[in-house]
Write an enzyme that holds these catalytic residues in place. Structure first.
Site, PDB file in Angstrom:
ATOM      1  N   THR A  73       2.091  -4.693   4.358  1.00  0.00           N
ATOM      2  CA  THR A  73       2.077  -5.048   5.779  1.00  0.00           C
ATOM      3  C   THR A  73       1.661  -6.499   6.025  1.00  0.00           C
ATOM      4  OG1 THR A  73      -0.178  -4.199   5.952  1.00  0.00           O
ATOM      5  CG2 THR A  73       1.611  -2.707   6.566  1.00  0.00           C
ATOM      6  N   THR A  79       0.804  -1.223   0.000  1.00  0.00           N
ATOM      7  CA  THR A  79       0.000   0.000   0.000  1.00  0.00           C
ATOM      8  C   THR A  79       0.838   1.274   0.000  1.00  0.00           C
ATOM      9  OG1 THR A  79      -1.710  -1.162   1.203  1.00  0.00           O
ATOM     10  CG2 THR A  79      -1.770   1.220   1.344  1.00  0.00           C
ATOM     11  N   GLN A 139      -0.314 -20.585  20.690  1.00  0.00           N
ATOM     12  CA  GLN A 139      -1.260 -19.700  19.992  1.00  0.00           C
ATOM     13  C   GLN A 139      -1.420 -18.373  20.744  1.00  0.00           C
ATOM     14  OE1 GLN A 139      -4.997 -21.749  19.320  1.00  0.00           O
ATOM     15  NE2 GLN A 139      -3.980 -23.524  18.435  1.00  0.00           N
TER      16      GLN A 139
HETATM   17  N1  ASP Z   1      -2.385  -5.979   0.989  1.00  0.00           N
HETATM   18  C1  ASP Z   1      -1.357  -5.001   1.230  1.00  0.00           C
HETATM   19  C2  ASP Z   1      -0.026  -5.724   1.254  1.00  0.00           C
HETATM   20  O1  ASP Z   1       0.284  -6.374   2.213  1.00  0.00           O
HETATM   21  C3  ASP Z   1      -1.617  -4.302   2.485  1.00  0.00           C
HETATM   22  C4  ASP Z   1      -0.564  -3.324   2.886  1.00  0.00           C
HETATM   23  O2  ASP Z   1       0.359  -3.018   2.199  1.00  0.00           O
HETATM   24  O3  ASP Z   1      -0.683  -2.820   3.993  1.00  0.00           O
HETATM   25  O4  ASP Z   1       0.686  -5.639   0.296  1.00  0.00           O
END
Ligand code: ASP
Length: 348
Positions: free
Chosen positions: A94, A18, A282
């Site tokens: 992320t 993102t 867990q």
């Molecule tokens: N779906 C995205 C990724 O992990 C989410 C992000 O970048 O926060 O590439």
């Protein structure tokens, strides 16, 4: 590493996610922007006391598409540029950032320069983005010095306000800016008005050795998460996967599991075949102690080994790394019992 007076040079590696998106003003859609134009988009980077170069994956990836081949690409970029740069910032989606950070912490043996992963929940091109703060602070941390040495000499994740050891970190929120946590190890730095480094907990290599990168990963590993009602067919089919070498067994509490004989027999059969089964909890915090309850004792009698206070991400990538090196079952078990890069709370 150059002496004082030298402006640190940082290599920014854009893999996708993102953070590298901008809104197309014509369509309104989010699109990856050209990272070579980074300084144009974030002129504030010019104000940092370091020089920043960028390199980008040809095709930026949503991190859900990242796999071990991409970890080796990142490791190659770092190894190929290791001498020229003082630090590395990896921009990454992320979703699987904690897996990549864990994998790199094992692949980059003898690392003595900062490798800081960061990303964002909102794209850089949006008004409320968290990407700009994360990026600027990650670069500042990657250029920080402690006397003659880099302040950080390990793989970390910086997110929101905290710098965390990469192989201790998990993504814990799908929408908070504060999306990552390191539950079993203190944060290495906190960024408020100024950046406070937690010196006693920051890794310092004892001997200075040349970087020894490893570009191999074995993917014959699975995660088996226990749940009440898990059936013999599920466990048997997983443990019977052809060429399976390692299992991260996600157990309850301090490392407890059902005591049904079908379950223990299947685990013992797999361990006897040479499959390394690692017990991680867990729970977010705390450590596996298989001797604490009878339900845990049974597991060690079957040949299951302790993952101590490891995250699942770290146990998985450590198994991939060790089997990737071509080690045999006993050797892998031995290394799983040691801390290779601060991933578990146990003496080396
Ligand atoms: N779906 C995205 C990724 O992990 C989410 C992000 O970048 O926060 O590439």
């Amino acid at each position: 590493m150059k002496g004082s007076g030298h402006k640190p040079s940082i290599l920014l590696i854009y893999t996708g996610g993102t953070i590298g998106m901008m809104q197309n003003l014509n369509t309104g859609a989010l699109e990856p922007f050209d990272f070579r134009d980074l300084l144009k988009h974030i002129p504030d980077l010019n104000g940092l006391d370091c020089s920043v170069s960028t390199i980008s994956f040809d095709k930026p990836l949503d991190s859900s598409d990242i796999d071990p081949k991409d970890w080796t690409r990142i490791a190659h970029i770092i190894a190929d540029n290791y001498i020229q740069y003082d630090g590395f910032v990896v921009l990454h989606g992320t979703d699987t950032m904690a897996y990549t950070a864990s994998a790199l912490s094992f692949m980059l043996e003898n690392l003595s320069k900062p490798v800081i992963l960061t990303g964002s929940q909102l794209p850089l091109g949006m008004l409320r983005t968290d990407g700009k703060e994360n990026l600027v602070t990650a670069i500042e941390i990657a250029s920080a010095r402690d006397g003659d040495l880099p302040m950080i000499q390990e793989v970390c994740i910086f997110f929101e306000n905290d710098l965390m050891r990469g192989n201790r970190t998990s993504k814990t929120s799908a929408d908070n800016f504060n999306a990552f946590h390191s539950y079993n190890y203190p944060v290495l730095a906190h960024a408020g008005i100024s950046i406070h480094y937690n010196l006693p907990h920051i890794y310092r290599p004892i001997l200075r050795k040349p970087l020894k990168p490893h570009f191999v990963c074995d993917d014959h590993i699975v995660i088996l998460k226990l749940f009440p009602g898990i059936s013999p067919i599920v466990v048997k089919n997983i443990l019977d996967i052809p060429h399976l070498k390692g299992v991260v067994l996600e157990t309850y509490g301090s490392g407890n599991a059902p005591t049904a004989s079908w379950f223990l027999d299947l685990l013992k059969e797999a361990a006897d075949k040479g499959i390394v089964i690692v017990n991680v909890t867990q729970c977010h915090t705390g450590s596996v102690e298989m001797e604490r309850y009878e339900t845990g004792c049974h597991l060690s009698q079957c040949g299951v080994i302790s993952g101590y206070d490891s995250t699942t991400e770290s146990a998985l990538t450590k198994l991939m790394h060790l089997f990737g090196l071509g080690l045999n079952t006993e050797e892998v078990k031995e290394y799983m019992n040691c801390s290779l890069s601060g991933e578990i709370s146990i003496a080396h």
